[in-house]
Design a protein around this motif. Structure first.
Motif, short mmCIF file in Angstrom:
data_model
loop_
_atom_site.label_atom_id
_atom_site.label_comp_id
_atom_site.label_asym_id
_atom_site.label_seq_id
_atom_site.Cartn_x
_atom_site.Cartn_y
_atom_site.Cartn_z
N ALA A 103 62.62 -23.49 -40.28
CA ALA A 103 61.42 -22.81 -40.78
C ALA A 103 60.32 -23.84 -41.04
N ARG A 104 59.08 -23.53 -40.64
CA ARG A 104 57.99 -24.49 -40.68
C ARG A 104 57.08 -24.37 -41.90
N THR A 105 57.16 -23.28 -42.61
CA THR A 105 56.29 -23.10 -43.77
C THR A 105 57.12 -22.79 -45.01
N ALA A 106 56.53 -22.98 -46.16
CA ALA A 106 57.23 -22.70 -47.42
C ALA A 106 57.62 -21.23 -47.51
N ASP A 107 56.72 -20.36 -47.08
CA ASP A 107 57.03 -18.93 -47.13
C ASP A 107 58.19 -18.57 -46.21
N ALA A 108 58.21 -19.17 -45.03
CA ALA A 108 59.30 -18.89 -44.09
C ALA A 108 60.62 -19.42 -44.62
N ARG A 109 60.59 -20.60 -45.23
CA ARG A 109 61.82 -21.15 -45.81
C ARG A 109 62.33 -20.26 -46.94
N ALA A 110 61.41 -19.79 -47.78
CA ALA A 110 61.80 -18.93 -48.89
C ALA A 110 62.42 -17.63 -48.39
N ALA A 111 61.85 -17.09 -47.33
CA ALA A 111 62.38 -15.85 -46.77
C ALA A 111 63.79 -16.06 -46.21
N GLU A 112 64.00 -17.19 -45.55
CA GLU A 112 65.33 -17.47 -45.00
C GLU A 112 66.34 -17.71 -46.12
N LEU A 113 65.93 -18.34 -47.20
CA LEU A 113 66.84 -18.53 -48.33
C LEU A 113 67.21 -17.19 -48.94
N GLU A 114 66.28 -16.27 -49.00
CA GLU A 114 66.59 -14.94 -49.51
C GLU A 114 67.63 -14.24 -48.62
N ARG A 115 67.45 -14.37 -47.32
CA ARG A 115 68.42 -13.78 -46.38
C ARG A 115 69.80 -14.39 -46.58
N LEU A 116 69.84 -15.71 -46.72
CA LEU A 116 71.13 -16.39 -46.89
C LEU A 116 71.79 -16.01 -48.21
N ALA A 117 71.00 -15.92 -49.27
CA ALA A 117 71.55 -15.55 -50.57
C ALA A 117 72.12 -14.14 -50.53
N ALA A 118 71.39 -13.21 -49.90
CA ALA A 118 71.88 -11.84 -49.81
C ALA A 118 73.16 -11.78 -48.97
N GLY B 213 71.96 -27.57 -39.28
CA GLY B 213 70.61 -28.03 -39.59
C GLY B 213 70.39 -28.47 -41.02
N LEU B 214 71.39 -28.39 -41.85
CA LEU B 214 71.22 -28.86 -43.23
C LEU B 214 71.08 -30.38 -43.22
N ASP B 215 70.16 -30.89 -44.06
CA ASP B 215 69.91 -32.33 -44.08
C ASP B 215 69.53 -32.79 -45.48
N TYR B 216 69.11 -34.03 -45.59
CA TYR B 216 68.83 -34.62 -46.91
C TYR B 216 67.61 -33.99 -47.57
N ARG B 217 66.71 -33.40 -46.81
CA ARG B 217 65.49 -32.82 -47.38
C ARG B 217 65.67 -31.37 -47.79
N ASN B 218 66.52 -30.64 -47.10
CA ASN B 218 66.59 -29.20 -47.38
C ASN B 218 67.84 -28.75 -48.13
N ILE B 219 68.77 -29.66 -48.36
CA ILE B 219 70.04 -29.25 -48.96
C ILE B 219 69.88 -28.82 -50.41
N ALA B 220 69.01 -29.47 -51.17
CA ALA B 220 68.89 -29.14 -52.60
C ALA B 220 68.38 -27.71 -52.79
N ALA B 221 67.35 -27.33 -52.05
CA ALA B 221 66.81 -25.97 -52.18
C ALA B 221 67.85 -24.94 -51.74
N PHE B 222 68.62 -25.26 -50.71
CA PHE B 222 69.67 -24.36 -50.27
C PHE B 222 70.70 -24.16 -51.39
N ASP C 284 68.08 -21.15 -38.98
CA ASP C 284 66.74 -20.57 -39.12
C ASP C 284 66.06 -21.10 -40.38
N TYR C 285 66.82 -21.30 -41.43
CA TYR C 285 66.27 -21.91 -42.64
C TYR C 285 65.85 -23.35 -42.35
N ALA C 286 66.70 -24.11 -41.70
CA ALA C 286 66.40 -25.51 -41.42
C ALA C 286 65.18 -25.67 -40.52
#
Length: 240
Positions: free
Chosen positions: A160-175, A192-201, A156-158
């Motif tokens: 996500a189409r918007t910055a807000d949606a990605r941030a929300a999914e990261l919060e869910r994953l962190a919790a 779904g982890l890849d070269y663009r989203n792995i750092a933020a994760f 779901d994080y991978a």
């Protein structure tokens, strides 16, 4: 954070033409040589990519951690018990899906999981993980079922189409990672982890010991070569 690489897509390409190449066993060796900490494969009930031949050769040749992904189908569980990988990750599986679409509904499948998990331990599998969505109730149910690890579904994080949606999914994953850690479970992550989203994760989600990545690395390998693709991802994890 350790990098485990899924070699299923190498087998998919081989099987598309009913050839003997490219061989996922050879690809696994190249991945490890280039810096992967281990190898992942999913032996599906319909054997659409990885075969039992692959499983047994990977067990003989992989020098790092070997993660056997499987459903709770009795015949596949029996093979996993016979092979005794370092890690068994129980995942949901539907014949018609292209790839795994989400985490296990652990409460709904508790009875079957409580039967399979001890079988795996008794066969010598040191780590048994359940692939779960970042839902605290499912994580606690994984612990109750006897697992000693969970793999958090990052799809779901991978996707996500918007910055807000990605941030929300990261919060869910962190919790969810915090809940798993508090429950005494080892935390893995993937899908779904890849070269663009792995750092933020990596920046946002604590307690993660290892990630499982397959498609992104194999897709990049077509353009830059497998060694370079693996080294690039490993470098991102080292600097995370």
């Amino acid at each position: 954070m350790n990098l485990l690489i899924n070699v299923d897509h190498v087998a998919t390409l081989r099987n598309a033409r009913a050839e003997s190449f490219p061989d996922p066993v050879h690809a696994a060796a190249r991945c490890e040589h280039a810096g992967a900490d281990g190898i992942v494969f999913h032996l599906r009930e319909d054997r659409r990519h990885i075969t039992e031949r692959d499983v047994r050769l990977l067990r003989e040749t992989v020098t790092g951690k070997l993660d056997f992904e499987l459903s709770t189908a009795p015949d596949v569980v029996a093979i996993c018990c016979d092979v005794a990988p370092d890690l068994a990750t129980l995942v949901p599986e539907r014949r018609e899906e292209i790839t795994t679409e989400g985490g296990l509904d652990v409460p709904a499948n508790a009875e079957r999981l409580e039967a399979v998990v001890p079988q795996l331990y008794d066969a010598g599998v040191a780590q048994v993980s359940l692939f779960v969505d970042p839902v605290p109730a499912h994580i606690r149910a994984a612990r109750a079922a006897g697992a000693n690890a969970v793999e958090l579904h990052t799809g779901d994080y991978a996707n996500a189409r918007t910055a807000d949606a990605r941030a929300a999914e990261l919060e869910r994953l962190a919790a969810a990672a915090a809940v798993a850690h508090d429950e005494g479970l080892r935390v893995h992550a993937g899908h779904g982890l890849d070269y663009r989203n792995i750092a933020a994760f990596c920046d946002a989600v604590p307690h993660v010991h290892e990630v499982s990545i397959g498609f992104a690395i194999m897709a990049r390998a077509i353009l830059v070569g497998l060694d370079t693709a693996v080294r690039d991802m490993a470098a991102r994890l080292r600097t995370a």
